[in-house]
Design an enzyme around this catalytic site. Structure first.
Site, PDB file in Angstrom:
ATOM      1  N   HIS A  22       0.914  -0.833  -0.149  1.00  0.00           N
ATOM      2  CA  HIS A  22      -0.761   0.406   0.185  1.00  0.00           C
ATOM      3  C   HIS A  22       0.851   1.307   0.321  1.00  0.00           C
ATOM      4  CE1 HIS A  22       0.076  -0.915   4.584  1.00  0.00           C
ATOM      5  NE2 HIS A  22       0.803   0.409   4.548  1.00  0.00           N
ATOM      6  N   GLU A  58      -6.754   4.084  10.664  1.00  0.00           N
ATOM      7  CA  GLU A  58      -6.308   4.121   9.603  1.00  0.00           C
ATOM      8  C   GLU A  58      -7.733   3.881   8.397  1.00  0.00           C
ATOM      9  OE1 GLU A  58      -5.304   0.817   7.099  1.00  0.00           O
ATOM     10  OE2 GLU A  58      -4.797   0.525   9.539  1.00  0.00           O
ATOM     11  N   GLN A  74      -3.760   3.598   1.938  1.00  0.00           N
ATOM     12  CA  GLN A  74      -4.248   4.056   3.093  1.00  0.00           C
ATOM     13  C   GLN A  74      -3.772   5.767   4.157  1.00  0.00           C
ATOM     14  OE1 GLN A  74      -0.678   2.480   6.013  1.00  0.00           O
ATOM     15  NE2 GLN A  74      -1.787   0.850   6.960  1.00  0.00           N
ATOM     16  N   HIS A  99       4.197   7.218   3.482  1.00  0.00           N
ATOM     17  CA  HIS A  99       5.690   5.957   3.257  1.00  0.00           C
ATOM     18  C   HIS A  99       4.411   5.336   2.077  1.00  0.00           C
ATOM     19  CE1 HIS A  99       1.681   4.632   5.767  1.00  0.00           C
ATOM     20  NE2 HIS A  99       1.627   3.537   5.868  1.00  0.00           N
ATOM     21  N   GLU A 149       7.353   1.425   4.821  1.00  0.00           N
ATOM     22  CA  GLU A 149       7.115  -0.234   5.566  1.00  0.00           C
ATOM     23  C   GLU A 149       7.348  -2.027   5.109  1.00  0.00           C
ATOM     24  OE1 GLU A 149       3.030   1.100   6.227  1.00  0.00           O
ATOM     25  OE2 GLU A 149       2.703  -1.298   7.341  1.00  0.00           O
TER      26      GLU A 149
HETATM   27  C1  V0V Z   1      10.229  12.448   9.113  1.00  0.00           C
HETATM   28  N1  V0V Z   1      10.750  12.945   7.768  1.00  0.00           N
HETATM   29  C2  V0V Z   1      10.207  12.344   6.856  1.00  0.00           C
HETATM   30  C3  V0V Z   1       8.881  11.264   7.610  1.00  0.00           C
HETATM   31  N2  V0V Z   1       8.889  11.302   8.434  1.00  0.00           N
HETATM   32  N3  V0V Z   1      10.478  12.211   5.719  1.00  0.00           N
HETATM   33  C4  V0V Z   1       9.959  11.065   4.244  1.00  0.00           C
HETATM   34  N4  V0V Z   1       9.444  10.846   5.258  1.00  0.00           N
HETATM   35  C5  V0V Z   1       7.948  10.160   6.568  1.00  0.00           C
HETATM   36  N5  V0V Z   1       7.320  10.413   6.498  1.00  0.00           N
HETATM   37  C6  V0V Z   1      11.736  12.953   8.082  1.00  0.00           C
HETATM   38  C7  V0V Z   1      11.292  14.936   8.356  1.00  0.00           C
HETATM   39  O1  V0V Z   1      11.279  16.164   6.861  1.00  0.00           O
HETATM   40  C8  V0V Z   1      13.016  15.178   9.315  1.00  0.00           C
HETATM   41  O2  V0V Z   1      14.179  15.280   7.830  1.00  0.00           O
HETATM   42  C9  V0V Z   1      13.601  14.082   9.601  1.00  0.00           C
HETATM   43  O3  V0V Z   1      12.445  12.984   8.701  1.00  0.00           O
HETATM   44  C10 V0V Z   1      13.184  14.461  10.994  1.00  0.00           C
HETATM   45  O4  V0V Z   1      11.875  13.804  10.965  1.00  0.00           O
HETATM   46  P1  V0V Z   1      11.411  14.003  12.876  1.00  0.00           P
HETATM   47  O5  V0V Z   1       9.853  15.127  12.411  1.00  0.00           O
HETATM   48  O6  V0V Z   1      12.592  14.083  13.397  1.00  0.00           O
HETATM   49  O7  V0V Z   1      10.396  13.170  12.179  1.00  0.00           O
HETATM   50  P2  V0V Z   1      11.197  11.691  13.164  1.00  0.00           P
HETATM   51  O8  V0V Z   1      12.445  11.560  13.089  1.00  0.00           O
HETATM   52  O9  V0V Z   1      11.144  11.847  15.078  1.00  0.00           O
HETATM   53  O10 V0V Z   1      10.004  10.402  12.719  1.00  0.00           O
HETATM   54  C11 V0V Z   1      10.324   9.920  12.179  1.00  0.00           C
HETATM   55  C12 V0V Z   1      10.441   8.581  11.641  1.00  0.00           C
HETATM   56  C13 V0V Z   1       8.891   8.106  12.502  1.00  0.00           C
HETATM   57  C14 V0V Z   1      10.296   8.007  10.250  1.00  0.00           C
HETATM   58  C15 V0V Z   1      11.618   7.677  12.491  1.00  0.00           C
HETATM   59  O11 V0V Z   1       7.638   8.832  11.530  1.00  0.00           O
HETATM   60  C16 V0V Z   1       8.591   6.776  12.400  1.00  0.00           C
HETATM   61  O12 V0V Z   1       8.733   6.314  13.932  1.00  0.00           O
HETATM   62  N6  V0V Z   1       8.039   6.257  11.783  1.00  0.00           N
HETATM   63  C17 V0V Z   1       6.730   4.814  11.673  1.00  0.00           C
HETATM   64  C18 V0V Z   1       5.694   5.194  12.638  1.00  0.00           C
HETATM   65  C19 V0V Z   1       4.919   5.070  11.505  1.00  0.00           C
HETATM   66  O13 V0V Z   1       4.907   5.699  11.061  1.00  0.00           O
HETATM   67  N7  V0V Z   1       3.610   5.313  11.631  1.00  0.00           N
HETATM   68  C20 V0V Z   1       2.341   5.431  11.485  1.00  0.00           C
HETATM   69  C21 V0V Z   1       2.312   4.716  10.177  1.00  0.00           C
HETATM   70  P3  V0V Z   1      14.684  16.756   7.804  1.00  0.00           P
HETATM   71  O14 V0V Z   1      14.110  18.023   7.773  1.00  0.00           O
HETATM   72  O15 V0V Z   1      15.766  16.713   8.689  1.00  0.00           O
HETATM   73  O16 V0V Z   1      15.704  16.842   6.209  1.00  0.00           O
HETATM   74  S1  V0V Z   1       1.542   2.559  10.673  1.00  0.00           S
HETATM   75  C22 V0V Z   1       0.657   1.927   9.359  1.00  0.00           C
HETATM   76  O17 V0V Z   1       1.196   2.841   8.129  1.00  0.00           O
HETATM   77  C23 V0V Z   1       0.454   1.041  10.071  1.00  0.00           C
HETATM   78  C24 V0V Z   1      -0.399   0.898  10.763  1.00  0.00           C
HETATM   79  C25 V0V Z   1       0.252  -0.002   8.214  1.00  0.00           C
HETATM   80  O18 V0V Z   1       0.172   0.061   7.373  1.00  0.00           O
HETATM   81  O19 V0V Z   1      -0.297  -0.950   8.751  1.00  0.00           O
HETATM   82 CO    CO Z   2       1.268   1.203   5.950  1.00  0.00          CO
END
Ligand code: V0V
Ligand code: CO
Length: 166
Positions: A22, A58, A74, A99, A149
């Site tokens: 997705h 979601e 999603q 993502h 993901e």
């Molecule tokens: C942050 N950044 C991203 C981003 N999120 N870049 C691309 N895509 C994203 N989604 C960049 C942001 O612009 C900054 O870049 C840098 O990363 C740090 O940003 P931050 O705001 O301090 O973010 P962090 O580091 O605290 O968190 C980013 C991460 C976080 C990826 C670590 O989003 C995470 O843990 N994601 C995994 C969980 C998740 O996303 N869950 C929701 C979907 P610069 O400015 O430094 O260059 S749940 C899901 O999909 C489900 C349940 C499913 O499919 O079943």
């Molecule tokens: Co997802």
């Protein structure tokens, strides 16, 4: 990109990548987003779920309901306390591509292989994803800017291409 070992050193990575699962889009208004994708583009809502671990509401949509696991979108509405996704929404002016998710047969082994290549896999152990799946993520800074993901679909998930293909 900051891979320390290239896939060729390891004899090929993720040989069993099953394909795209997705695309995740973060939104500030779930109903408005559903209206756009359903009423204008003809998608159908195939699943809804609140994921307490990920702190998101979601909605999964697809325009190929008969074809398992294909063409899924999603929509993600962060809970108020989800500071990271709220920050993402603000940065992207209220929403945006969040993502891209790929289906793998074994998320633990896929995570291990990617880690061996030097990319940051976010969780030590997989967590609960949509429809009973198990998920993990690769940091966007190690993929060229796209949060990646990994999804191991639940056995018997009717949307799982693997389960249906026997
Ligand atoms: C942050 N950044 C991203 C981003 N999120 N870049 C691309 N895509 C994203 N989604 C960049 C942001 O612009 C900054 O870049 C840098 O990363 C740090 O940003 P931050 O705001 O301090 O973010 P962090 O580091 O605290 O968190 C980013 C991460 C976080 C990826 C670590 O989003 C995470 O843990 N994601 C995994 C969980 C998740 O996303 N869950 C929701 C979907 P610069 O400015 O430094 O260059 S749940 C899901 O999909 C489900 C349940 C499913 O499919 O079943
Ligand atoms: Co997802």
């Amino acid at each position: 990109m900051s891979m320390t070992r290239m896939p060729s050193d390891l004899g090929g990575v993720l040989p069993e990548l099953l394909g795209l699962d997705h695309v995740g889009v973060a939104v500030a208004d779930l109903d408005a987003a559903i209206t756009f994708y359903r009423d204008l583009l003809g998608f159908q809502v195939v699943h809804r779920e609140d994921n307490l671990d990920q702190q998101v509401s979601e909605v999964m949509l697809s325009n190929r309901e008969g074809e398992p696991g294909s063409n899924q979108l999603q929509l993600l509405l962060p809970f108020a306390e989800n500071a990271v996704l709220q920050r993402f929404l603000v940065r992207r002016g209220g929403g945006g591509l969040h993502h891209v998710a790929y289906a793998v047969p074994d998320v633990r082994s896929a995570s291990r292989i990617l880690r061996q290549c030097g990319v940051r896999v976010l969780y030590d152990a997989p967590r609960a994803g949509t429809r009973g799946s198990q998920i993990n993520f690769v940091h966007p800074k190690d993929t060229g800017g796209v949060l990646l993901e990994l999804v191991e679909r639940a056995t018997g998930d009717p949307h799982s291409g693997r389960a249906n293909s026997g």
